[in-house]
Write a protein that holds these residues in place. Structure first.
Motif, PDB file in Angstrom:
ATOM      1  N   VAL A 119       1.054   3.975  -3.040  1.00  0.00           N
ATOM      2  CA  VAL A 119       0.594   5.346  -2.828  1.00  0.00           C
ATOM      3  C   VAL A 119       1.715   6.339  -3.130  1.00  0.00           C
ATOM      4  O   VAL A 119       1.517   7.325  -3.840  1.00  0.00           O
ATOM      5  CB  VAL A 119       0.068   5.538  -1.386  1.00  0.00           C
ATOM      6  CG1 VAL A 119      -0.117   7.014  -1.058  1.00  0.00           C
ATOM      7  CG2 VAL A 119      -1.245   4.788  -1.193  1.00  0.00           C
ATOM      8  N   CYS A 125       0.848  -1.203   0.000  1.00  0.00           N
ATOM      9  CA  CYS A 125       0.000   0.000   0.000  1.00  0.00           C
ATOM     10  C   CYS A 125       0.875   1.242   0.000  1.00  0.00           C
ATOM     11  O   CYS A 125       0.663   2.162  -0.798  1.00  0.00           O
ATOM     12  CB  CYS A 125      -0.896   0.028   1.235  1.00  0.00           C
ATOM     13  SG  CYS A 125      -2.098  -1.284   1.338  1.00  0.00           S
ATOM     14  N   HIS A 137      -2.450  -0.947  -3.920  1.00  0.00           N
ATOM     15  CA  HIS A 137      -2.927   0.373  -4.339  1.00  0.00           C
ATOM     16  C   HIS A 137      -3.456   0.276  -5.763  1.00  0.00           C
ATOM     17  O   HIS A 137      -2.844  -0.376  -6.614  1.00  0.00           O
ATOM     18  CB  HIS A 137      -1.762   1.373  -4.266  1.00  0.00           C
ATOM     19  CG  HIS A 137      -2.108   2.769  -4.661  1.00  0.00           C
ATOM     20  ND1 HIS A 137      -3.017   3.539  -3.966  1.00  0.00           N
ATOM     21  CD2 HIS A 137      -1.659   3.546  -5.675  1.00  0.00           C
ATOM     22  CE1 HIS A 137      -3.107   4.730  -4.542  1.00  0.00           C
ATOM     23  NE2 HIS A 137      -2.303   4.763  -5.575  1.00  0.00           N
ATOM     24  N   ARG A 138      -4.599   0.893  -6.018  1.00  0.00           N
ATOM     25  CA  ARG A 138      -5.186   1.009  -7.356  1.00  0.00           C
ATOM     26  C   ARG A 138      -5.369  -0.328  -8.070  1.00  0.00           C
ATOM     27  O   ARG A 138      -5.168  -0.429  -9.279  1.00  0.00           O
ATOM     28  CB  ARG A 138      -4.363   1.960  -8.219  1.00  0.00           C
ATOM     29  CG  ARG A 138      -4.471   3.404  -7.789  1.00  0.00           C
ATOM     30  CD  ARG A 138      -3.642   4.355  -8.614  1.00  0.00           C
ATOM     31  NE  ARG A 138      -3.640   4.035 -10.030  1.00  0.00           N
ATOM     32  CZ  ARG A 138      -2.712   4.439 -10.884  1.00  0.00           C
ATOM     33  NH1 ARG A 138      -1.715   5.188 -10.461  1.00  0.00           N
ATOM     34  NH2 ARG A 138      -2.767   4.115 -12.153  1.00  0.00           N
TER      35      ARG A 138
END
Length: 177
Positions: free
Chosen positions: A65, A61, A134-135
């Motif tokens: 980010v 994460c 993330h994403r």
């Protein structure tokens, strides 16, 4: 086509330690190495957890980010925490994973899905633990991990591990470790 299209390596010396169970420092050199204009990966596969973490914000994460790159967390062992233990129920669930791609979700104490255990190959009986960094969705992360696994551990993580061990061996030979 699926697969690893590029290997990107960088040798970094850091005065900032990376402590397991901790969140990396935002100025850690690893994050700066990924912020170069000539290197922008489609996805990063990180040897560490994403949401499958006691703070639901592990290395995958944090890296995703800071670098604004889709990121997947892959761990070789279960990150044990409240509600997430390697108990008899967990061991029985592992035994139910028969084919590559078989998985079971891992929940936290609030019963939210924070990751999954995935069997990556026919030959491996031990799963890897995949979580969103993330994403990326957990479903997509799991699919990518299975598709890029020749062995139990997905190739990006396995190759990075092998490469880092080689660098350490070379450093030992030179006497710089």
């Amino acid at each position: 086509s699926s697969g690893i299209n590029a290997e990107y390596g960088v040798s970094l010396h850091s005065w900032l330690p990376c402590i397991p169970r901790d969140t990396p420092h935002p100025h850690h050199p690893t994050t700066h190495a990924l912020r170069t204009p000539h290197f922008y990966p489609d996805v990063l596969v990180v040897d560490g957890n994403g949401r499958l973490h006691n703070k639901q914000f592990g290395l995958a994460c944090h890296t995703g980010v800071l670098c604004d790159v889709p990121c997947i967390g892959v761990a070789k062992n279960l990150f044990q925490m409240a509600g997430c233990l390697r108990d008899d129920g967990h061991k029985d669930a592992i035994k139910s994973l028969e084919s590559p791609g078989d998985f079971f979700d891992i929940h936290n104490v609030e019963d939210h899905v924070i990751g999954c255990a995935v069997r990556t190959t026919k030959a491996s009986t031990k799963p890897v633990y995949v979580s969103e960094g993330h994403r990326i969705s957990l479903e997509s992360a799991r699919s990518i991990v299975v598709r890029c696994s020749k062995y139990r551990v997905p190739e990006p993580v396995r190759l990075a591990d092998l490469g880092s061990r080689e660098v350490l061996r070379e450093m030992e030979v030179r006497g710089s470790v």
